[in-house]
Design a protein around this motif. Sequence first.
Motif, PDB file in Angstrom:
ATOM      1  N   GLN A  68     -24.946 -23.588  66.113  1.00 49.86           N
ATOM      2  CA  GLN A  68     -23.945 -22.714  65.520  1.00 49.86           C
ATOM      3  C   GLN A  68     -22.755 -23.516  65.011  1.00 49.86           C
ATOM      4  O   GLN A  68     -22.268 -24.424  65.682  1.00 49.86           O
ATOM      5  CB  GLN A  68     -23.435 -21.710  66.548  1.00 49.86           C
ATOM      6  CG  GLN A  68     -22.352 -20.818  65.977  1.00 49.86           C
ATOM      7  CD  GLN A  68     -21.600 -20.044  67.042  1.00 49.86           C
ATOM      8  OE1 GLN A  68     -21.880 -20.145  68.219  1.00 49.86           O
ATOM      9  NE2 GLN A  68     -20.629 -19.277  66.600  1.00 49.86           N
ATOM     10  N   ALA A  70     -18.785 -22.845  63.202  1.00 51.49           N
ATOM     11  CA  ALA A  70     -17.742 -21.843  63.021  1.00 51.49           C
ATOM     12  C   ALA A  70     -17.557 -21.466  61.557  1.00 51.49           C
ATOM     13  O   ALA A  70     -17.168 -20.350  61.241  1.00 51.49           O
ATOM     14  CB  ALA A  70     -16.419 -22.342  63.595  1.00 51.49           C
ATOM     15  N   TYR A  95     -26.733 -21.237  62.454  1.00 47.21           N
ATOM     16  CA  TYR A  95     -26.047 -19.951  62.482  1.00 47.21           C
ATOM     17  C   TYR A  95     -24.570 -20.208  62.227  1.00 47.21           C
ATOM     18  O   TYR A  95     -23.968 -21.061  62.874  1.00 47.21           O
ATOM     19  CB  TYR A  95     -26.248 -19.270  63.841  1.00 47.21           C
ATOM     20  CG  TYR A  95     -27.676 -18.837  64.047  1.00 47.21           C
ATOM     21  CD1 TYR A  95     -28.085 -17.554  63.701  1.00 47.21           C
ATOM     22  CD2 TYR A  95     -28.628 -19.714  64.551  1.00 47.21           C
ATOM     23  CE1 TYR A  95     -29.403 -17.153  63.858  1.00 47.21           C
ATOM     24  CE2 TYR A  95     -29.952 -19.326  64.716  1.00 47.21           C
ATOM     25  CZ  TYR A  95     -30.335 -18.049  64.370  1.00 47.21           C
ATOM     26  OH  TYR A  95     -31.637 -17.664  64.515  1.00 47.21           O
ATOM     27  N   ALA A  97     -20.683 -18.591  61.611  1.00 48.97           N
ATOM     28  CA  ALA A  97     -19.857 -17.429  61.934  1.00 48.97           C
ATOM     29  C   ALA A  97     -19.314 -16.703  60.705  1.00 48.97           C
ATOM     30  O   ALA A  97     -19.179 -15.487  60.735  1.00 48.97           O
ATOM     31  CB  ALA A  97     -18.709 -17.841  62.854  1.00 48.97           C
ATOM     32  N   ARG A 101     -23.097 -10.735  57.381  1.00 52.53           N
ATOM     33  CA  ARG A 101     -24.249 -10.142  58.060  1.00 52.53           C
ATOM     34  C   ARG A 101     -25.316  -9.777  57.025  1.00 52.53           C
ATOM     35  O   ARG A 101     -25.014  -9.198  55.990  1.00 52.53           O
ATOM     36  CB  ARG A 101     -23.794  -8.902  58.812  1.00 52.53           C
ATOM     37  CG  ARG A 101     -24.881  -8.251  59.581  1.00 52.53           C
ATOM     38  CD  ARG A 101     -24.344  -7.054  60.298  1.00 52.53           C
ATOM     39  NE  ARG A 101     -24.681  -7.248  61.682  1.00 52.53           N
ATOM     40  CZ  ARG A 101     -24.273  -6.492  62.645  1.00 52.53           C
ATOM     41  NH1 ARG A 101     -23.470  -5.494  62.409  1.00 52.53           N
ATOM     42  NH2 ARG A 101     -24.648  -6.721  63.886  1.00 52.53           N
ATOM     43  N   TYR A 119     -24.069 -15.372  62.170  1.00 53.04           N
ATOM     44  CA  TYR A 119     -23.948 -15.419  63.626  1.00 53.04           C
ATOM     45  C   TYR A 119     -23.115 -14.238  64.062  1.00 53.04           C
ATOM     46  O   TYR A 119     -22.015 -14.028  63.573  1.00 53.04           O
ATOM     47  CB  TYR A 119     -23.275 -16.732  64.043  1.00 53.04           C
ATOM     48  CG  TYR A 119     -23.157 -16.887  65.533  1.00 53.04           C
ATOM     49  CD1 TYR A 119     -24.263 -17.222  66.296  1.00 53.04           C
ATOM     50  CD2 TYR A 119     -21.940 -16.698  66.170  1.00 53.04           C
ATOM     51  CE1 TYR A 119     -24.159 -17.372  67.658  1.00 53.04           C
ATOM     52  CE2 TYR A 119     -21.830 -16.846  67.540  1.00 53.04           C
ATOM     53  CZ  TYR A 119     -22.938 -17.181  68.282  1.00 53.04           C
ATOM     54  OH  TYR A 119     -22.837 -17.332  69.631  1.00 53.04           O
ATOM     55  N   ASP A 120     -23.646 -13.474  64.992  1.00 55.85           N
ATOM     56  CA  ASP A 120     -23.034 -12.202  65.376  1.00 55.85           C
ATOM     57  C   ASP A 120     -22.586 -12.141  66.831  1.00 55.85           C
ATOM     58  O   ASP A 120     -22.870 -11.177  67.520  1.00 55.85           O
ATOM     59  CB  ASP A 120     -24.052 -11.089  65.144  1.00 55.85           C
ATOM     60  CG  ASP A 120     -23.646 -10.134  64.062  1.00 55.85           C
ATOM     61  OD1 ASP A 120     -22.515 -10.236  63.593  1.00 55.85           O
ATOM     62  OD2 ASP A 120     -24.474  -9.282  63.699  1.00 55.85           O
ATOM     63  N   ASP A 121     -21.914 -13.153  67.335  1.00 57.08           N
ATOM     64  CA  ASP A 121     -21.426 -13.158  68.712  1.00 57.08           C
ATOM     65  C   ASP A 121     -22.528 -12.945  69.754  1.00 57.08           C
ATOM     66  O   ASP A 121     -22.285 -12.398  70.822  1.00 57.08           O
ATOM     67  CB  ASP A 121     -20.309 -12.123  68.915  1.00 57.08           C
ATOM     68  CG  ASP A 121     -19.057 -12.506  68.166  1.00 57.08           C
ATOM     69  OD1 ASP A 121     -18.798 -13.719  68.042  1.00 57.08           O
ATOM     70  OD2 ASP A 121     -18.344 -11.607  67.700  1.00 57.08           O
ATOM     71  N   VAL A 122     -23.721 -13.323  69.429  1.00 56.48           N
ATOM     72  CA  VAL A 122     -24.837 -13.309  70.366  1.00 56.48           C
ATOM     73  C   VAL A 122     -25.234 -14.768  70.530  1.00 56.48           C
ATOM     74  O   VAL A 122     -25.000 -15.580  69.655  1.00 56.48           O
ATOM     75  CB  VAL A 122     -26.020 -12.482  69.801  1.00 56.48           C
ATOM     76  CG1 VAL A 122     -27.139 -12.364  70.803  1.00 56.48           C
ATOM     77  CG2 VAL A 122     -25.565 -11.111  69.358  1.00 56.48           C
ATOM     78  N   SER A 123     -25.874 -15.107  71.624  1.00 56.44           N
ATOM     79  CA  SER A 123     -26.212 -16.516  71.818  1.00 56.44           C
ATOM     80  C   SER A 123     -27.257 -16.975  70.793  1.00 56.44           C
ATOM     81  O   SER A 123     -28.129 -16.205  70.384  1.00 56.44           O
ATOM     82  CB  SER A 123     -26.735 -16.752  73.236  1.00 56.44           C
ATOM     83  OG  SER A 123     -28.066 -16.323  73.370  1.00 56.44           O
ATOM     84  N   GLU A 127     -30.776 -15.268  69.529  1.00 56.49           N
ATOM     85  CA  GLU A 127     -31.065 -15.120  68.097  1.00 56.49           C
ATOM     86  C   GLU A 127     -32.401 -15.791  67.749  1.00 56.49           C
ATOM     87  O   GLU A 127     -33.221 -15.230  67.033  1.00 56.49           O
ATOM     88  CB  GLU A 127     -29.948 -15.727  67.248  1.00 56.49           C
ATOM     89  CG  GLU A 127     -28.633 -14.996  67.330  1.00 56.49           C
ATOM     90  CD  GLU A 127     -28.569 -13.754  66.466  1.00 56.49           C
ATOM     91  OE1 GLU A 127     -29.409 -13.592  65.561  1.00 56.49           O
ATOM     92  OE2 GLU A 127     -27.667 -12.939  66.710  1.00 56.49           O
TER      93      GLU A 127
END
Length: 174
Positions: A68, A70, A95, A97, A101, A119-123, A127
């Motif tokens: 991921q 940022a 992924y 941030a 979406r 990236y949707d605040d899920v690990s 994902e």
Amino acid sequence: MTIETTAFQRLEAEDRLVKPAHKGPTHIAGRFGFRGEIALAQEPELNLTAVFAAAEDGDKTLSFLAGQLASFKELPALVEVLGDAMKPDGKYFIYVADVKRGDRYQVGFGDKSVNVLPYDDVSVYNELVDFLYLDKTKMKKFDTAAKIDAIADGAAKYGEIFPKVTYEEGLAQI
């Protein structure tokens, strides 16, 4: 097998493999895996986080990498840091941030490309398990090395190609 015979050797020598949860052979003969972070600069906020990566013994390139960032703007730094550890047919899933979406791109950097996903605040792990259609129940029973193997194998089989965009085109869509 040791790190010295893999694509991770240079990254280790440059102190770029940080916060390792796993850094060693996996359960597949000849595969070395890493789970942790890859430093892109001295500032920790510029790390590729939640990394899962694999390389084969004797090969100085990564066969698989996911993690991921940022910001989409950090992609060139990632590609520069990885350099010759990337290969044209490698499976690289990043992924990001600030990617909208539903957007997915394949961003080219010379003869290499990176698959970019939102990236949707899920690990990243969750994902990847969903994205690669891996069995969540089986995965829960695996140790870290086996999880790296399952994810790397799932990525190797993944054949969908995202819309190709240049870095500049992707940046304009952010």
